[in-house]
Design an enzyme around this catalytic site. Structure first.
Site, PDB file in Angstrom:
ATOM      1  N   LYS A 165      19.367  31.538   6.133  1.00  0.00           N
ATOM      2  CA  LYS A 165      18.709  30.658   6.813  1.00  0.00           C
ATOM      3  C   LYS A 165      18.747  30.907   8.377  1.00  0.00           C
ATOM      4  O   LYS A 165      19.723  31.213   8.850  1.00  0.00           O
ATOM      5  CB  LYS A 165      18.931  29.184   6.851  1.00  0.00           C
ATOM      6  N   VAL A 181       4.867  13.084   5.272  1.00  0.00           N
ATOM      7  CA  VAL A 181       3.379  13.323   4.724  1.00  0.00           C
ATOM      8  C   VAL A 181       2.963  14.640   5.803  1.00  0.00           C
ATOM      9  O   VAL A 181       1.757  14.722   6.006  1.00  0.00           O
ATOM     10  CB  VAL A 181       2.498  12.419   4.568  1.00  0.00           C
ATOM     11  N   VAL A 240       3.945  19.587   3.206  1.00  0.00           N
ATOM     12  CA  VAL A 240       4.330  19.415   1.767  1.00  0.00           C
ATOM     13  C   VAL A 240       4.229  18.174   1.221  1.00  0.00           C
ATOM     14  O   VAL A 240       3.406  18.026   0.409  1.00  0.00           O
ATOM     15  CB  VAL A 240       5.957  19.945   1.591  1.00  0.00           C
TER      16      VAL A 240
END
Length: 350
Positions: A81, A184, A187
């Site tokens: 990451k 929201v 995804v």
């Protein structure tokens, strides 16, 4: 777990790399957890942290999650990451910082493959790609694997939510099932649209209240404040924002049967998995249910298959969830612990 270097989330990571580029102002962390199955794949996020230790901790946790996610998705990729530190909240990453980040990715010689995450975009990946070939999530031709991972993550979460509803509620479809969605964006917003088509009853929340309100108006949903959504009475609570939101306090406040969402690292600590079990809440481990995006960009990077292959692999996410749930039922162990055990077996760290 090895807790060396003063970071409890250090888990025998193969490498933790800290980078600065004074010319661009880049400050970045790249954590490589495992390359047992292949190059360490995982997106890069641009985010403001209160201090650098928190940025490193986030990279450690997220890279470990990517090892487990890629293994559970049967991808020949390890886990890594990237985190680029924003100077202040609301900052956007500069062109020079993106180019500098591409350079540091390239300096790792292919051990880490980057892609889009929070605060990044397809355009960001295109800029990074001018400095390294070890990047995915680039614009692709119609029907090809690759591009924006968000819709693919949303599809996998949607399929996982339906599997959880069947498992925990006995629901054969989503009509009338009450789902509270936290976040929201790409995804969570995609998930909400898919569930609305199925007739689910939605409650939405986002730190951007206007965004939640606009989507709710489109879908005929309700909204609540971002700090209230986890306590909404619902059949399913779906976290799709940032991680570490399942804490002792938030779990105690849950009024739901199921937690199933796309946010990474939802459990604040390992102990929260047992807390969910103690409350009888069915949990969909985040790195299993949210694997759709990495499936898409990994196949793009590897040059394996097309969009149809991506969708076929995403369709297997519910099968992996069922495997975890079945083993948890047999052993009596918390669902999150069982998922970790299976993933560790797959990467040779059992």
């Amino acid at each position: 777990m090895t807790t060396g270097w003063g970071f409890p989330d250090f888990d025998d990571h193969e490498g933790v790399h800290l980078f600065t580029d004074p010319a661009s102002g880049l400050r970045a962390v790249i954590a490589i957890h495992s390359t047992k199955l292949g190059p360490a794949a995982g997106g890069v996020r641009f985010w403001h942290y209160a201090d650098s230790d928190r940025a490193i901790t986030d990279a450690l946790r997220l890279s470990r999650g990517m090892s487990f996610k890629n293994a559970m998705a049967d991808l020949p990729m390890g886990g890594g990451k990237g985190v680029v530190l924003a100077a202040k909240p609301g900052d956007t990453i500069s062109l020079a910082q993106l180019e500098a980040f591409g350079g540091v990715v390239d300096s790792l010689g292919g051990r880490y493959v980057t892609a889009e995450d929070v605060g990044m975009s397809e355009a960001s990946m295109k800029t990074i790609a001018t400095k390294t070939k070890h990047v995915s999530g680039l614009p692709v031709a119609a029907g090809s694997a690759g591009g924006d991972p968000g819709p693919y993550t949303a599809m996998g979460v949607y399929l996982g939510v339906k599997a959880a509803a069947q498992r925990g509620l006995g629901a054969t479809d989503m009509k009338g099932v009450r789902v509270a969605i936290q976040g929201v964006g790409s995804v969570g917003g995609g998930l909400a649209r898919l569930l609305a088509k199925d007739g689910a009853v939605l409650t939405l929340a986002d730190v951007n209240a206007d965004r939640a309100k606009a989507l709710a108006e489109q879908l005929g949903a309700q909204t609540v404040a971002a700090d209230e959504i986890l306590g909404v009475e619902a059949d399913i609570v779906s976290p799709n924002a940032l991680g570490a939101i399942l804490t002792p306090a938030s779990i105690a406040a849950l009024r739901t049967t199921i937690v199933a969402g796309g946010a990474n690292n939802q459990l604040e600590t390992k102990a929260e998995g047992a807390a969910l079990q103690a409350r009888g809440i069915l949990y969909a481990p985040d790195y299993v249910i949210n694997a759709g995006g990495i499936i898409n960009v990994a196949l793009e990077y590897l040059g394996h298959g097309d969009q149809a292959e991506v969708e076929a692999r995403i369709a297997r996410i519910p099968d992996r969830l069922v495997q975890v749930w079945d083993e948890a039922d047999r052993t009596g162990a918390p669902i999150s612990d069982v998922a970790d055990t299976i993933a560790k077996r797959l990467i040779g760290r059992a």
